[in-house]
Design a protein around this motif. Structure first.
Motif, PDB file in Angstrom:
ATOM      1  N   LEU A  71       1.121  -1.232   0.292  1.00  0.00           N
ATOM      2  CA  LEU A  71      -0.137  -0.232  -0.332  1.00  0.00           C
ATOM      3  C   LEU A  71       0.592   1.142  -0.053  1.00  0.00           C
ATOM      4  O   LEU A  71       1.791   1.123   0.420  1.00  0.00           O
ATOM      5  N   CYS A  88      -3.036   3.553  -3.264  1.00  0.00           N
ATOM      6  CA  CYS A  88      -2.795   4.364  -2.128  1.00  0.00           C
ATOM      7  C   CYS A  88      -3.444   4.714  -1.571  1.00  0.00           C
ATOM      8  O   CYS A  88      -4.651   5.391  -1.773  1.00  0.00           O
ATOM      9  N   LEU A 105      -8.457  -3.265   2.793  1.00  0.00           N
ATOM     10  CA  LEU A 105      -7.247  -3.784   2.587  1.00  0.00           C
ATOM     11  C   LEU A 105      -7.543  -4.881   2.915  1.00  0.00           C
ATOM     12  O   LEU A 105      -7.193  -5.594   2.001  1.00  0.00           O
ATOM     13  N   LEU A 121      -8.667   6.325  -0.491  1.00  0.00           N
ATOM     14  CA  LEU A 121      -8.005   5.459  -0.443  1.00  0.00           C
ATOM     15  C   LEU A 121      -8.348   4.584  -2.494  1.00  0.00           C
ATOM     16  O   LEU A 121      -9.486   5.236  -2.141  1.00  0.00           O
ATOM     17  N   LEU A 123      -7.701   1.859  -4.803  1.00  0.00           N
ATOM     18  CA  LEU A 123      -7.708   0.645  -4.877  1.00  0.00           C
ATOM     19  C   LEU A 123      -6.976   0.246  -6.079  1.00  0.00           C
ATOM     20  O   LEU A 123      -8.400   0.388  -6.875  1.00  0.00           O
TER      21      LEU A 123
END
Length: 128
Positions: A71, A88, A105, A121, A123
């Protein structure tokens, strides 16, 4: 992997307090490669900028060789990161956002569906 000591310390404390086992907090590619070679790791959190030679993209390549998802935790996630990381998390973030991002996650890594992606976030559809 974090090049800012205060952020690294805060993250380590927060994650430990939330029940996660923090294997190591390092700030360079060389240290990251050493830890990846010596320890069993489930997930790497890495900034893009690191101290010394190499960067978070290099850490992600080393982690991929060990089948460890990454990540990225950074202010600006480059497009190349999409093929190297699982996602990220944009800086700055709050403790709550980091915890929620890790929970999302975990669901994704367990094969579950992430119905609500936490703020900040992103993905990626990268296989782990």
């Amino acid at each position: 992997m974090e090049d800012e000591p205060l952020i690294a310390f805060d993250n380590e404390y927060l994650l430990t307090d939330a029940g996660y086992e923090v294997i190591a907090t390092v700030d360079s590619l060389a240290e990251a490669v050493r830890v990846l070679a010596e320890e069993a790791i489930d997930l790497v959190l890495s900034d893009i900028k690191l101290r010394g030679d190499g960067d978070g993209m290099d850490v992600a390549r080393a982690a991929a060789a060990k089948n460890v998802p990454v990540l990225f935790v950074t202010g600006n996630c480059p497009v190349e990161a999409h093929s190297l990381g699982i996602g990220c998390l944009a800086k700055p973030y709050t403790d709550k956002i980091l915890k929620n991002a890790l929970a999302a996650l975990d669901r994704k890594l367990q094969g579950g569906e992430v119905k609500r992606v936490p703020a900040g976030l992103s993905l990626y559809q990268h296989p782990v």
